[in-house]
Design a protein around this motif. Structure first.
Motif, PDB file in Angstrom:
ATOM      1  N   LEU A 107       0.815  -1.219   0.000  1.00  0.00           N
ATOM      2  CA  LEU A 107       0.000   0.000   0.000  1.00  0.00           C
ATOM      3  C   LEU A 107       0.846   1.264   0.000  1.00  0.00           C
ATOM      4  N   VAL A 115       2.701   2.476   2.522  1.00  0.00           N
ATOM      5  CA  VAL A 115       2.555   3.187   3.801  1.00  0.00           C
ATOM      6  C   VAL A 115       3.794   4.043   4.032  1.00  0.00           C
ATOM      7  N   ASP A 153       4.125   6.207   9.473  1.00  0.00           N
ATOM      8  CA  ASP A 153       3.078   5.215   9.726  1.00  0.00           C
ATOM      9  C   ASP A 153       3.665   3.815   9.851  1.00  0.00           C
ATOM     10  N   TYR A 213      -5.110   4.500   3.809  1.00  0.00           N
ATOM     11  CA  TYR A 213      -4.499   3.838   2.658  1.00  0.00           C
ATOM     12  C   TYR A 213      -5.487   2.895   1.979  1.00  0.00           C
TER      13      TYR A 213
END
Length: 131
Positions: free
Chosen positions: A44, A46, A50, A115
């Motif tokens: 994703l 990130v 995070d 996300y």
């Protein structure tokens, strides 16, 4: 001399980690879940901050599980009979693992939501669906 001492200490620590992975089904589950979470985070994209939140949550669960294993092992070494204080020690250690795991779930939800939301919206738009 100091290097040899460090190497021995590192060996003992790695041996403890290996013992926990080899003998504790919950530890293997946590490690498996951690691998899945890290893979999803990478897929994703990130962000670094995070990702650090996720990493800290994972490590907290692993540390709690290792302390739980240590407490259970010491209690079992001390007595193989039922004792209410032995039960309390084991239950409190298990409670710490539960809190760490719940914390990691909350962190995961808070980190992954934006996300996943963006990912779903992207795919919905690319399939000609909802804007």
């Amino acid at each position: 001399m100091a290097r040899d001492s460090f190497r021995k200490s590192l060996g003992y620590a790695l041996s403890g980690l290996a013992y926990a992975l080899r003998t504790q089904p919950n530890m293997r589950f946590h490690f498996g879940a951690a691998l899945v979470v890290v893979a999803v985070a990478l897929l994703l994209g990130v962000g670094v901050r995070d990702f650090l939140f996720i990493l800290f949550a994972i490590i907290l669960v692993v540390i709690a599980e290792m302390f739980n294993t240590a407490v259970e092992t010491v209690v079992n070494l001390y007595t193989n009979k039922y004792h209410p204080l032995a039960r309390v020690a084991k239950d409190v250690a298990a409670g710490a693992v539960l809190l760490a795991a719940l914390n990691s779930m909350v962190v995961g939800l808070l980190v992954f939501y934006p996300y996943l939301h963006a990912f779903v919206r992207y795919w919905a738009r690319s399939l000609g669906g909802v804007n």
